[in-house]
Write a protein that holds these residues in place. Structure first.
Motif, PDB file in Angstrom:
ATOM      1  N   GLU A  60       0.819  -1.217   0.000  1.00 30.95           N
ATOM      2  CA  GLU A  60       0.000   0.000   0.000  1.00 30.95           C
ATOM      3  C   GLU A  60       0.854   1.270   0.000  1.00 30.95           C
ATOM      4  N   ALA A  64       3.953   5.524  -2.934  1.00 25.56           N
ATOM      5  CA  ALA A  64       4.235   6.840  -2.347  1.00 25.56           C
ATOM      6  C   ALA A  64       5.693   6.945  -1.927  1.00 25.56           C
ATOM      7  N   ASN A  82       3.522   4.266 -15.798  1.00 27.32           N
ATOM      8  CA  ASN A  82       3.017   3.151 -14.998  1.00 27.32           C
ATOM      9  C   ASN A  82       3.186   1.867 -15.805  1.00 27.32           C
ATOM     10  N   VAL A 114      -2.812   3.182  -9.760  1.00 27.32           N
ATOM     11  CA  VAL A 114      -3.672   4.118  -9.023  1.00 27.32           C
ATOM     12  C   VAL A 114      -2.867   4.824  -7.931  1.00 27.32           C
ATOM     13  N   ARG A 115      -2.140   4.055  -7.151  1.00 30.40           N
ATOM     14  CA  ARG A 115      -1.424   4.621  -6.001  1.00 30.40           C
ATOM     15  C   ARG A 115      -0.254   5.497  -6.436  1.00 30.40           C
ATOM     16  N   THR A 116       0.484   5.065  -7.463  1.00 28.73           N
ATOM     17  CA  THR A 116       1.615   5.870  -7.932  1.00 28.73           C
ATOM     18  C   THR A 116       1.124   7.173  -8.547  1.00 28.73           C
ATOM     19  N   THR A 117       0.058   7.084  -9.324  1.00 30.37           N
ATOM     20  CA  THR A 117      -0.507   8.289  -9.943  1.00 30.37           C
ATOM     21  C   THR A 117      -1.008   9.266  -8.880  1.00 30.37           C
ATOM     22  N   ARG A 118      -1.702   8.753  -7.893  1.00 29.17           N
ATOM     23  CA  ARG A 118      -2.231   9.612  -6.828  1.00 29.17           C
ATOM     24  C   ARG A 118      -1.101  10.369  -6.124  1.00 29.17           C
ATOM     25  N   ALA A 119       0.011   9.676  -5.879  1.00 31.81           N
ATOM     26  CA  ALA A 119       1.128  10.312  -5.183  1.00 31.81           C
ATOM     27  C   ALA A 119       1.874  11.302  -6.082  1.00 31.81           C
ATOM     28  N   LEU A 121       0.683  12.935  -8.901  1.00 32.07           N
ATOM     29  CA  LEU A 121      -0.111  13.932  -9.628  1.00 32.07           C
ATOM     30  C   LEU A 121       0.125  15.379  -9.192  1.00 32.07           C
ATOM     31  N   LEU A 163      -8.810   9.954 -16.008  1.00 30.84           N
ATOM     32  CA  LEU A 163      -7.807  10.919 -15.574  1.00 30.84           C
ATOM     33  C   LEU A 163      -7.579  11.992 -16.630  1.00 30.84           C
ATOM     34  N   GLU A 166     -10.381  14.476 -16.378  1.00 30.84           N
ATOM     35  CA  GLU A 166     -10.349  15.331 -15.190  1.00 30.84           C
ATOM     36  C   GLU A 166      -9.186  16.302 -15.191  1.00 30.84           C
TER      37      GLU A 166
END
Length: 259
Positions: A60, A64, A82, A114-119, A121, A163, A166
């Motif tokens: 998880e 990040a 990714n 998802v997690r790498t992109t969120r961190a 962005l 993405l 948005e």
């Protein structure tokens, strides 16, 4: 073609071998500063870039951690690739995949992105950068032997379009490069796709690999190499096609026949 990537910072997941390593090499050759993350960092990746981190991206907090390392070392991220993913082979088809198998595949092929992109962005928005997701033709042409992988890649394709919708107005481009079979360890390694097909067909691994283009209906008679795919990723990541956003670029030798 000069891609104007000199001085840009590119973060690549699953960069230690195969497609990820070739992407790292290609972007580095174009002048980008490459950060490579992988659970096991290979000598080949260390030879490509000094910015490497051994990290389990399936956890998880792993994505990040990689992004934090990139920001600490180089101050920001212009390009996120990714790449991490793996097609677990399921000789028994859908009924052979339990919840643990589904979670494993969804984590590896969707949630890591998802997690790498969120961190990443916030930095990518600040720099009006780009994201390239490595997809698969299995997203549009699923087969039972990789049923969970196919579903995860379909979700990844959908995510990329969402993405793009948005964050496009904020200067961020998000695209997918989808490949058919690429001659990497996923196909050629022990227990890989070629071995699975060989066990079902009675052919040898070498016979299967030689027949891959014909088996999959390739119109070129050629199987994609990692270097070919990396060249397209570099182009898509660059600003040479500034209005390409939410798009899917397919490299499969004509395998997909649908319009």
């Amino acid at each position: 073609m000069e891609l104007d990537l000199a001085g840009k910072t590119a973060l690549i997941t699953g960069a230690s071998r195969g497609i990820g390593l070739e992407i790292a090499r290609t972007l580095a050759a174009e002048g980008a500063r490459v950060i490579g993350g992988a659970r096991t960092v290979s000598d080949a990746l260390r030879e490509t870039t000094p910015y490497v981190l051994s990290v389990d991206l399936a956890t998880e907090g792993g994505p990040a951690e990689l992004v934090d390392y990139a920001l600490a070392e180089l101050g920001g991220i212009d390009i996120l690739v990714n790449n991490l993913g793996f097609p677990y082979t399921r000789p028994g088809g859908f009924l052979s995949v339990d919840d643990k198998g589904w979670q494993e595949s969804l984590t590896m092929n969707l949630l890591t992105a998802v997690r790498t992109t969120r961190a990443a962005l916030p930095s990518i928005i600040e720099r009006q950068g780009s994201i390239v997701n490595l997809g698969s033709t299995n997203a549009r042409s699923p087969v039972p032997v990789v049923v969970d992988y196919s579903a995860a890649k379909a979700a990844l394709l959908n995510l990329g379009k969402g993405l793009a919708e948005e964050f496009g107005p904020r200067g961020v481009r998000v695209n997918t490069v989808a490949a058919g079979p690429v001659m990497t360890d996923a196909w050629t390694g022990p227990g890989g796709i070629a071995d699975t097909i060989a066990g079902q067909s009675g052919l040898s691994r070498d016979e299967v690999l030689a027949q891959v283009p014909q088996m999959l209906g390739s119109s070129t008679g050629h199987t994609t190499t990692a270097a070919e795919l990396a060249a397209l990723v570099a182009f898509v990541a660059s600003r040479k096609a500034p209005n390409a956003n939410g798009a899917e670029f397919v490299v499969d030798g004509g395998f997909l026949k649908t319009v």
